[in-house]
Design a protein around this motif. Structure first.
Motif, PDB file in Angstrom:
ATOM      1  N   TRP A 143     -39.227  64.413  59.317  1.00  0.00           N
ATOM      2  CA  TRP A 143     -38.399  64.631  60.401  1.00  0.00           C
ATOM      3  C   TRP A 143     -37.105  65.755  60.186  1.00  0.00           C
ATOM      4  CZ3 TRP A 143     -39.717  63.474  65.008  1.00  0.00           C
ATOM      5  CH2 TRP A 143     -40.540  61.942  65.349  1.00  0.00           C
ATOM      6  N   VAL A 145     -38.191  68.345  58.885  1.00  0.00           N
ATOM      7  CA  VAL A 145     -39.046  69.568  59.119  1.00  0.00           C
ATOM      8  C   VAL A 145     -39.318  69.730  60.436  1.00  0.00           C
ATOM      9  CG1 VAL A 145     -40.797  70.761  58.249  1.00  0.00           C
ATOM     10  CG2 VAL A 145     -39.517  69.330  56.735  1.00  0.00           C
ATOM     11  N   ALA A 146     -39.639  68.782  61.257  1.00  0.00           N
ATOM     12  CA  ALA A 146     -40.236  68.815  62.371  1.00  0.00           C
ATOM     13  C   ALA A 146     -39.028  69.240  63.388  1.00  0.00           C
ATOM     14  CB  ALA A 146     -40.625  67.364  62.802  1.00  0.00           C
ATOM     15  N   GLY A 147     -39.387  69.878  64.633  1.00  0.00           N
ATOM     16  CA  GLY A 147     -38.617  70.326  65.441  1.00  0.00           C
ATOM     17  C   GLY A 147     -38.091  69.383  66.522  1.00  0.00           C
ATOM     18  N   LYS A 148     -38.701  68.298  66.549  1.00  0.00           N
ATOM     19  CA  LYS A 148     -38.335  67.180  67.584  1.00  0.00           C
ATOM     20  C   LYS A 148     -37.123  66.446  67.106  1.00  0.00           C
ATOM     21  CE  LYS A 148     -40.999  63.580  70.227  1.00  0.00           C
ATOM     22  NZ  LYS A 148     -41.012  64.211  71.550  1.00  0.00           N
ATOM     23  N   THR A 149     -36.377  66.310  68.076  1.00  0.00           N
ATOM     24  CA  THR A 149     -34.802  65.750  67.941  1.00  0.00           C
ATOM     25  C   THR A 149     -35.082  64.288  67.753  1.00  0.00           C
ATOM     26  OG1 THR A 149     -34.059  67.337  69.608  1.00  0.00           O
ATOM     27  CG2 THR A 149     -32.577  65.520  68.773  1.00  0.00           C
ATOM     28  N   ASP A 154     -30.318  66.904  65.522  1.00  0.00           N
ATOM     29  CA  ASP A 154     -30.207  67.634  66.565  1.00  0.00           C
ATOM     30  C   ASP A 154     -31.181  68.708  66.432  1.00  0.00           C
ATOM     31  OD1 ASP A 154     -29.746  68.078  69.315  1.00  0.00           O
ATOM     32  OD2 ASP A 154     -27.635  68.548  68.752  1.00  0.00           O
ATOM     33  N   LYS A 155     -31.539  69.392  67.591  1.00  0.00           N
ATOM     34  CA  LYS A 155     -32.068  70.739  67.503  1.00  0.00           C
ATOM     35  C   LYS A 155     -31.563  71.932  66.650  1.00  0.00           C
ATOM     36  CE  LYS A 155     -35.263  70.002  70.766  1.00  0.00           C
ATOM     37  NZ  LYS A 155     -36.499  69.670  70.456  1.00  0.00           N
ATOM     38  N   GLY A 156     -31.970  72.526  65.579  1.00  0.00           N
ATOM     39  CA  GLY A 156     -31.333  73.382  64.909  1.00  0.00           C
ATOM     40  C   GLY A 156     -30.958  72.778  63.568  1.00  0.00           C
ATOM     41  N   ASN A 160     -35.039  75.402  58.110  1.00  0.00           N
ATOM     42  CA  ASN A 160     -35.176  76.919  58.613  1.00  0.00           C
ATOM     43  C   ASN A 160     -35.122  77.087  60.166  1.00  0.00           C
ATOM     44  OD1 ASN A 160     -35.602  77.903  56.457  1.00  0.00           O
ATOM     45  ND2 ASN A 160     -37.961  77.664  56.370  1.00  0.00           N
ATOM     46  N   GLU A 161     -34.157  76.086  60.872  1.00  0.00           N
ATOM     47  CA  GLU A 161     -33.885  76.132  62.230  1.00  0.00           C
ATOM     48  C   GLU A 161     -32.655  76.877  62.328  1.00  0.00           C
ATOM     49  OE1 GLU A 161     -36.516  72.589  64.567  1.00  0.00           O
ATOM     50  OE2 GLU A 161     -34.386  72.566  64.316  1.00  0.00           O
ATOM     51  N   ALA A 162     -32.820  77.929  63.481  1.00  0.00           N
ATOM     52  CA  ALA A 162     -31.663  78.484  63.834  1.00  0.00           C
ATOM     53  C   ALA A 162     -30.860  77.495  65.019  1.00  0.00           C
ATOM     54  CB  ALA A 162     -31.787  79.831  64.633  1.00  0.00           C
ATOM     55  N   PRO A 164     -29.531  76.004  68.576  1.00  0.00           N
ATOM     56  CA  PRO A 164     -30.235  76.171  69.960  1.00  0.00           C
ATOM     57  C   PRO A 164     -29.856  77.436  70.475  1.00  0.00           C
ATOM     58  CG  PRO A 164     -29.277  73.866  69.369  1.00  0.00           C
ATOM     59  CD  PRO A 164     -29.094  74.788  68.493  1.00  0.00           C
ATOM     60  N   THR A 165     -30.806  78.149  71.333  1.00  0.00           N
ATOM     61  CA  THR A 165     -30.544  79.322  71.766  1.00  0.00           C
ATOM     62  C   THR A 165     -29.784  78.972  73.086  1.00  0.00           C
ATOM     63  OG1 THR A 165     -32.799  79.604  71.042  1.00  0.00           O
ATOM     64  CG2 THR A 165     -31.882  81.394  72.619  1.00  0.00           C
TER      65      THR A 165
END
Ligand code: SF4
Ligand code: SF4
Ligand code: SF4
Ligand code: SF4
Ligand code: FES
Lengths: 172, 916
Positions: A143, A145-149, A154-156, A160-162, A164-165
């Motif tokens: 979790w 690493v995964a993108g799902k919240t 949280d998102k980002g 390696n996540e930026a 949230p856009t």
């Protein structure tokens, strides 16, 4: 004739060699950590179940002895197996499931003592499979690493996540 | 025809096609994303790169995008050329830079077009080390999940949702690398076709939410070819099962009906199969309140006893298969059988079959609907009664755009070009309905009136087209009539759409008159009559000796001692009092049904029927097309669920009746075809159970990677049971056998092809992309689809109704709700969550006189509960529209005017969706 004599000589030589046979079960043989024995389900470093019920182990299994059903916990959004069943009377300890698992949840262990008088006793449910630690991979958290919240991530916030856009932004 | 040379091989292609369509039609593999067979090309994703060579000496070639390059005769192309292959791999790598590490927790995994294309292009190592873009998701309601991180910006979703389905609330928002596909704010997606996003989106951004709750990978789903039970369109579907639950419904391509898309009632309306309130055991009433499961044998013995004793009346159902209805008719005898249609419905269905039987107009497939160049809808709210037809009508409205594009030499797949050139011009679509509908945006003109006045306008249109046709007396909506008559008269393929929705035979007669008038003037009209239930026409063709009222009267009066009701809730078909009188008359009431309803609650003996997913049968759709649906899964062994016809067969045996000992469904189909002339062709609807194909194998219901076979049932018994041998169909409850797509189209249980795990693999099952299935499109037409020589029989109707005049009280007019009006889908929890609570619509003047405002409650004698008031200026004064079929609402509306009074105690149910 010569060949037979040579064979007898070889057999005789073994008398002086180190004994490979162990007095099992009084004496336990050594099984390396990556030995392929009884299967377990492990937990994330944060103590939660690792398995996300992706079904990859089940589809990888050549004898089709894994069955599970996905569910989701309302509170934290994690995917879990509602039930997770391995029929060890079918398992050939091939390790394909471990190979396929994207979360390191399913692992084979050095425990090979899986004998039962009754085949029914070889059907393991999740409560029989789930251990309280991370097994061979102490650090990995899918979790993270995964993108799902999920609750607490949280998102980002994954690897390696930026952040949230903001799609409402008008900046060029 | 043109010849193209791909990697040295020569193939046939159609001139004017694009290269992608051409190579896929040859079943070659070429990756793509943004192109969709039903939506054309926009050239946005650059995934379909291919090399084109000038001549045989050209070794360098140039790279072109296959989806936006027209086929030319003698074209030399290469898919395998390293340059193009490397380019396609790079495209995937770019798309993957921001892609989340989600596959294990993504509902698309295992049937993901993005996964497939990634593997196909050979991209396997991530080189990008920067950060990934992320997004916040939206709550899009109970149907659709949203996970925006997975988007690859192919634009398919908005192109489907807005351009194809006419939705407005899903948008491409943002700029540059901030593109966001969602709504302006959280909220349920408004479109009735939102579920198609699940299949249209090549990634896991839009997912099936009810499916996700009980998620199973595609490779683990057991499926069979089936037909949607939601309405009379007869869309083809793949219902899928695992662990005894119906997990989801996916689109099953049919070249002439649903194509690539379903409506949301069909997609999300099947969870009633898993409903906890399903009837699972044979039960008998032991005293007034208590039902007891007594075992199937005891129940059958009791039923045998009842049947032997006295005269029995059987009431069938338009939601049951023709086979089940025929079985019941055979059991009780034709004279004691009623096909289960309510009085009004029976008359309307008989009229529809009569009109179609007279010929004089084509019966259009949905492909024909899309090709129509002028459309008139007369008195039917198709979006709510036959939803998929409304989607086809939207495409018909775009006909002008394609025509203009053709004149300007823009190829018909050049989506953006066609739209730009047409500048929003639409083919003429006219809508005459009681109230505004959600497709009014494509209408050139609308007429909102009572069914009676709509029928008058229809008669007037026919008269205006051909003076020999009867004209109504007095005033009609002249402007509307003129415009419609002119547009239809000019059209090459005019289409008239009507149905049973306004419950007024005059509307249907007027529609037929218009079609026949066009025909008399040398036109080639099509006439679509939409009944409301999956097997309305099938039941209509199986008419028995009794109308519903006569059947109920026979029971009430004691002339019949036993009433057998099959898969029908009588309270939805006739007045409450009439049904109550019959059910409480002391006769034995036997109900064979799958779901608990008011009729089942009144039964003395209850037998659990299989749903459409648990048995085999045939439905006859609005085209008069008989289509076979096949059993998807076996009901749990501890349940006593069995197909209705099997209960009937057992009952007949117990009662010692002859003629009901069919050996299996095939035998029953044959018997039905032999005994009912209108149904003579139904055996041709699908291959026989003996079908084995070239490979001499059965067709597997399970994909070849179906997992868990030795563990699924190990908790019950560690010894795996032998799979059931299915003698009734060509399918097997196993993964063994071949599903190649070369079998008849009616026998395709799922789509999959090597390298193509997603539903995009359907092209491997088609003759050409977007064309018919390789094994032929399923079904057999029972009514001549073309206007035959019997067109001469089309004697016009001559009695236009009088104009509507308001008097005392309110005339109730029927409305229909896509979510809620259909009995079965209304029991499906996602649909139930979306269904409106009962309401009526009033004219503002009338509402003021009654002293009520929007949201207030009113009551009247004819309605069992107080209902909410909605107000619409389009409502004819003196009338009130009332949604039929909702729980607590009467089936047939009273013909006499009713009086409303304000109910001060009414509490408005909280609406989940703001609508209407
Ligand atoms: S070790 Fe092999 S046989 Fe056993 S469960 Fe895993 S994949 Fe299946
Ligand atoms: S592969 Fe791993 S995460 Fe997936 S279902 Fe199996 S154990 Fe769970
Ligand atoms: S949400 Fe899906 S369909 Fe829409 S642009 Fe993104 S990937 Fe394409
Ligand atoms: S409800 Fe009707 S239109 Fe919708 S999918 Fe089913 S058959 Fe098609
Ligand atoms: S499919 Fe051709 S560019 Fe997208």
């Amino acid at each position: 004739m010569w060949s037979q004599l040579r064979t007898i000589w070889t057999v005789f030589q073994h008398t002086f060699m180190r004994n490979e046979t162990v007095e099992y079960p009084d004496e336990m043989p050594y099984a390396a950590p990556r030995y392929r024995g009884r299967i377990i389900l492990t937990r994330d470093p944060d103590g939660e179940e690792r398995c996300v019920a992706c079904n990859l182990c089940a589809v990888a299994c050549p004898v089709d002895c894994i069955a599970l059903q996905k569910t989701e916990r309302e509170e934290d959004g994690r995917w879990y197996p509602e039930f997770f069943r391995i029929n060890f009377s079918r398992c050939i300890m091939c390790g394909m499931c471990e190979e396929a698992c994207p979360t390191y949840a399913i692992q084979l262990t050095p425990d090979f003592e899986l004998c039962e008088f009754n085949r029914d006793s070889m059907v393991y449910e999740k409560e029989h499979l789930l251990i309280n630690g991370p097994g061979k991979y102490p650090d990995y958290s899918f979790w993270g690493v995964a993108g799902k919240t999920i609750e607490g991530k949280d998102k980002g916030e994954a690897l390696n996540e930026a952040p949230p856009t903001d799609h409402r932004s008008l900046l060029p | 025809m043109a010849t193209i040379i791909v990697d040295g091989e020569r193939y046939e292609a159609k001139a004017g096609q694009n290269v992608l369509e051409a190579v896929l039609s040859q079943h070659l593999d070429l990756p793509y994303f943004c192109w969709h067979p039903a939506m054309g090309s926009v050239g946005a994703c650059r995934q379909c790169a291919i090399m084109e060579y000038a001549d045989e000496n050209d070794e360098r070639g140039r790279m072109v995008m296959a989806c936006i390059t027209s086929v030319r005769d003698g074209m030399r192309l290469s898919i395998a050329a390293p340059h193009a292959a490397r380019f396609r791999e790079s495209v995937i790598e770019w798309l993957m830079e921001n892609h989340p590490h989600d596959c294990p927790v993504c509902e698309e995994g295992g049937e993901c077009h993005l996964q497939d294309m990634t593997v196909m292009t050979g991209h396997s190592q991530r080189r990008y080390r920067g950060t990934k873009r992320t997004w916040r998701n939206q709550d899009l309601g109970p149907f659709i999940g949203h996970e925006m991180n997975r988007c690859i910006t192919c634009y398919r979703c908005v192109r489907f949702y807005r351009d194809y389905a006419g939705g407005t609330d899903l948008e491409a928002l943002g700029s540059r690398s901030r593109m966001y596909f969602g709504r302006a704010a959280d909220g349920k997606l408004e479109s009735e076709f939102s579920g198609n996003l699940v299949e249209v989106c090549p990634t896991g951004v839009f997912t099936d939410r009810p499916f996700s709750k009980q998620y199973t990978r595609k490779w683990d789903l057991q499926s069979a070819p089936s037909v949607c039970p939601g309405c009379a369109v007869g869309c083809n579907i793949f219902p899928s099962e695992r662990y005894g639950d119906l997990k989801r419904v996916h689109n099953r391509y049919h070249g002439e009906i649903n194509g690539y898309f379903l409506c949301d009632r069909g997609r999300f309306g099947s969870h009633f199969v898993n409903d906890p309130s399903r009837i699972r055991k044979a039960g008998m009433r032991v005293d007034d309140e208590v039902f007891e499961a007594r075992g199937a044998d005891t129940a059958i013995d009791a039923l045998g006893e009842m049947l032997r004793d006295g005269k029995a009346v059987g009431i069938g159902s338009p939601r049951a298969s023709v086979e089940a209805n025929f079985a019941l008719r055979s059991l009780v005898g034709r004279d004691s059988f009623c096909n289960g249609l309510g009085e009004g419905d029976a008359e309307l269905i008989a009229l529809a079959l009569d009109i179609h039987g007279r010929g004089g107009a084509r019966i259009p497939t949905l492909t024909d609907v899309e090709a129509a160049d002028a459309v008139l809808v007369l008195g039917e709210d198709v979006l709510n009664t036959a939803p998929r037809v409304a989607l086809a009508m939207r495409q018909a409205a775009r006909g002008t755009a394609f025509e203009m594009a053709g004149a300007a030499a823009i190829p018909d797949w050049q989506d953006a070009g066609i739209r730009g050139h047409a500048q929003g011009r639409l083919s003429p679509v006219f809508l005459a309905t009681t109230l505004p509908t959600r497709i009014d945006d494509i209408a050139a003109d609308t007429l909102h009136a009572t069914p009676q006045d709509i029928a008058r306008a229809g008669y007037a249109i026919a008269h205006r087209i051909d003076g020999d046709f009867a004209a109504p007396e007095g005033a009609v909506a002249d402007d509307f009539v003129d415009r419609v008559a002119a547009a239809l008269g000019k059209a090459k393929q005019p289409l008239i759409v009507t149905g049973t929705g306004s419950a007024d035979p005059a509307v249907m007669q007027a529609a037929a008159n218009i079609a026949w008038a066009l025909r008399a003037r040398g036109g080639d009209p099509a006439l679509l009559i939409a009944p409301h239930e999956a097997n309305s026409f099938g039941a209509g063709m199986l008419d028995g000796g009794l109308t519903l009222d006569a059947a109920l009267e026979a029971v009430r009066s004691g002339a019949a001692r036993t009433l057998v009701v099959m898969e029908n809730d009588l309270y939805r078909r006739a007045d409450y009092e009439r049904v109550d009188a019959a059910l409480a008359s002391g006769a034995e009431v036997v109900v064979i049904d799958s779901i608990e309803n008011a009729t089942a609650q009144a039964a003395n003996l209850l037998l659990p029927a299989a749903t459409y997913a648990e048995c085999n049968g045939t439905f006859v759709n609005y085209e008069g097309r008989a289509q076979r649906f096949y059993q998807v899964f076996e009901p749990a062994a501890e349940d006593e669920i069995a197909p209705s016809w099997m209960w009937i067969r057992r009952a007949a045996k117990a009662a010692g009746r002859d003629g009901c000992d069919w050996s299996g469904i095939e035998d029953l189909v044959r018997a039905c075809a032999e005994n009912v002339p209108a149904l003579a062709a139904i055996p041709e609807a699908a291959p026989t159970a003996g079908y084995r194909g070239k490979a001499d194998t059965r067709i597997p219901r399970q994909p070849h990677r179906y997992s868990g076979r030795t563990a699924m049932r190990a908790d019950v018994n560690v010894h795996e049971p032998k799979p059931t041998v299915d003698d009734e169909t060509p399918f097997a409850y196993s993964m063994e056998g071949q599903n190649t797509g070369r079998q008849p189209g009616a026998a395709v249980p799922y789509v999959w092809s090597p390298g193509w795990n997603s539903n995009q693999s359907v092209f491997k099952f088609q003759q050409e992309v977007g064309g018919g299935l390789s094994g032929g499109d399923p079904g057999v037409r029972l009514i001549a689809a073309e206007t035959g020589s019997n067109g001469a029989d089309a004697r016009p109707f001559r009695s236009p109704p009088a104009a509507f005049a308001s008097g005392d009280g309110f005339r109730l007019l029927p409305l229909h709700a896509i979510f809620g009006s259909d009995e079965l889908s209304a029991r499906s929890w996602p649909v139930a969550e979306t269904s409106p609570s009962p309401y009526i619509v009033l004219n503002p003047e009338d509402a003021r006189e009654l002293g009520v405002a929007r949201g207030d409650g009113v009551k009247c004698d004819a309605l069992p509960v107080s209902v909410e008031v909605r107000i619409d200026a389009a409502m004819t004064p003196g009338t009130a529209a009332c949604v039929c079929g909702l729980p607590d609402m009467p089936g047939p509306l009273p013909a006499d005017p009713v009086e409303f009074v304000r109910d001060p105690d009414f509490e408005r149910a909280t609406e989940i969706i703001a609508r209407g």
